[in-house]
Motif scaffolding. Structure first.
Motif, PDB file in Angstrom:
ATOM      1  N   VAL A  26       0.855  -1.182   0.000  1.00  0.00           N
ATOM      2  CA  VAL A  26       0.000   0.000   0.000  1.00  0.00           C
ATOM      3  C   VAL A  26       0.897   1.240   0.000  1.00  0.00           C
ATOM      4  CG1 VAL A  26      -1.957  -1.103   1.150  1.00  0.00           C
ATOM      5  CG2 VAL A  26      -0.128  -0.088   2.527  1.00  0.00           C
ATOM      6  N   THR A  27       0.315   2.354  -0.343  1.00  0.00           N
ATOM      7  CA  THR A  27       1.049   3.618  -0.328  1.00  0.00           C
ATOM      8  C   THR A  27       0.951   4.240   1.058  1.00  0.00           C
ATOM      9  OG1 THR A  27       0.570   3.976  -2.670  1.00  0.00           O
ATOM     10  CG2 THR A  27       1.254   5.898  -1.374  1.00  0.00           C
ATOM     11  N   VAL A  28       2.107   4.565   1.629  1.00  0.00           N
ATOM     12  CA  VAL A  28       2.169   5.070   2.993  1.00  0.00           C
ATOM     13  C   VAL A  28       2.777   6.472   2.986  1.00  0.00           C
ATOM     14  CG1 VAL A  28       3.081   4.672   5.321  1.00  0.00           C
ATOM     15  CG2 VAL A  28       2.441   2.726   3.874  1.00  0.00           C
ATOM     16  N   PHE A  29       2.119   7.381   3.678  1.00  0.00           N
ATOM     17  CA  PHE A  29       2.612   8.744   3.842  1.00  0.00           C
ATOM     18  C   PHE A  29       3.134   8.863   5.274  1.00  0.00           C
ATOM     19  CE2 PHE A  29      -0.551   8.709   0.572  1.00  0.00           C
ATOM     20  CZ  PHE A  29      -0.085   9.578  -0.406  1.00  0.00           C
ATOM     21  N   GLU A  30       4.449   8.885   5.413  1.00  0.00           N
ATOM     22  CA  GLU A  30       5.078   8.892   6.736  1.00  0.00           C
ATOM     23  C   GLU A  30       5.467  10.309   7.122  1.00  0.00           C
ATOM     24  OE1 GLU A  30       8.675   6.595   9.157  1.00  0.00           O
ATOM     25  OE2 GLU A  30       8.572   6.515   6.966  1.00  0.00           O
ATOM     26  N   SER A  31       4.971  10.737   8.272  1.00  0.00           N
ATOM     27  CA  SER A  31       5.251  12.082   8.758  1.00  0.00           C
ATOM     28  C   SER A  31       6.638  12.158   9.377  1.00  0.00           C
ATOM     29  CB  SER A  31       4.194  12.492   9.793  1.00  0.00           C
ATOM     30  OG  SER A  31       4.558  13.698  10.429  1.00  0.00           O
ATOM     31  N   SER A  32       7.282  13.294   9.197  1.00  0.00           N
ATOM     32  CA  SER A  32       8.608  13.510   9.801  1.00  0.00           C
ATOM     33  C   SER A  32       8.495  13.956  11.253  1.00  0.00           C
ATOM     34  CB  SER A  32       9.374  14.562   9.002  1.00  0.00           C
ATOM     35  OG  SER A  32       8.650  15.791   8.973  1.00  0.00           O
ATOM     36  N   THR A  33       7.279  14.208  11.720  1.00  0.00           N
ATOM     37  CA  THR A  33       7.076  14.687  13.096  1.00  0.00           C
ATOM     38  C   THR A  33       6.686  13.565  14.053  1.00  0.00           C
ATOM     39  OG1 THR A  33       4.756  15.218  12.641  1.00  0.00           O
ATOM     40  CG2 THR A  33       6.392  16.949  12.238  1.00  0.00           C
ATOM     41  N   GLY A  34       6.670  12.324  13.557  1.00  0.00           N
ATOM     42  CA  GLY A  34       6.355  11.204  14.437  1.00  0.00           C
ATOM     43  C   GLY A  34       4.884  10.883  14.547  1.00  0.00           C
ATOM     44  N   GLU A  35       4.042  11.576  13.774  1.00  0.00           N
ATOM     45  CA  GLU A  35       2.607  11.287  13.817  1.00  0.00           C
ATOM     46  C   GLU A  35       2.322   9.942  13.150  1.00  0.00           C
ATOM     47  OE1 GLU A  35       0.635  14.507  11.956  1.00  0.00           O
ATOM     48  OE2 GLU A  35       1.367  16.009  13.353  1.00  0.00           O
TER      49      GLU A  35
END
Length: 243
Positions: A26-35
């Motif tokens: 799946v396509t994952v959008f990973e936050s750089s702020t740890g969310e």
């Protein structure tokens, strides 16, 4: 924000169209702020338990943190008392047996549908979702045993279930079946011509208690299968009381 493709580990939840297997990318959008990461292409809530998933990236995959309580879906089993030996069979008896379809989990989920099935049973109605399949109530070879099923047809328009075994055809304006003891239905105000009552059939059966097992909430159930689709099984389990 980083965008990547990762295998999904759904922890038993039904989150992908078609109930795909564990490990599908799946396509994952990973936050750089740890969310918590965002995942594209999945259901917003589990199609079985109605929980909203919370994702965690770990060991090169995206994991759902809490497990699904229904990893195999839900098989719903109820009992229906038929002391009169007569059944009314149709798609909609809510004029008499009315429950709030929105009182629990979403009706679009297996849990929500199971809750409605149980609530209707508590009022005296065997109810179950069948989609727009227009099934029938079929007698089986076993005594006091029936199927609610949608047959398929061959190139010569011959059904996969014997026509003589069909005791009632069910028009599914509500996308469901509804079955009750005919005398109980009448005693609670049921009568021809009610707003929600369309085509119906009254059939004779052996009086007693019937167990109805509904299958459409099970993981992997395919209402569009190429063979006969059995939505529910109904069988007599006790005789009617003579006292």
């Amino acid at each position: 924000m980083t965008i990547k493709k990762l295998p999904l580990m759904p922890n038993g939840h039904a989150l992908l169209p078609g109930r795909a297997e564990e490990g599908e990318e799946v396509t994952v959008f990973e936050s750089s702020t740890g969310e918590s990461p965002l995942v594209a292409g999945t259901h917003f809530r589990c199609a079985d338990c109605d929980q909203e998933p919370v994702y965690l990236i770990r060991d090169g995959a995206v994991h759902v943190q809490e497990p699904c309580p229904y990893p195999n879906g839900i098989t719903t089993q109820i009992t229906l008392e038929v002391p009169s030996g007569r059944l009314i069979v149709t798609d909609d008896l809510r004029d008499v047996y009315h429950v709030d379809f929105h009182a629990g989990a979403s009706y679009n989920t297996a849990l929500g549908q199971a809750q409605v099935v149980q609530a209707m049973a508590a009022l005296g109605c065997a109810f179950g979702p069948v989609g727009n399949s227009s099934p029938g109530l079929y007698r089986t070879h076993e005594r006091d045993s029936y199927l609610i099923a949608a047959p398929t047809y061959d190139d010569n328009d011959r059904p996969s279930l014997p026509e003589e075994a069909c005791l009632a055809e069910i028009d599914t304006a509500l996308w469901a079946y509804a079955i009750a003891d005919f005398e109980d239905w009448k005693a609670k105000g049921g009568a021809p011509g009610q707003k929600l009552l369309g085509k119906y059939t009254v059939i004779d059966v052996t009086p007693g208690t019937y167990k109805v097992t509904h299958h459409s909430g099970e993981r992997g159930f395919d209402k569009y299968a190429a063979d006969t689709v059995v939505f529910a099984r109904m069988e007599r389990v006790t005789q009617a009381s003579t006292t």
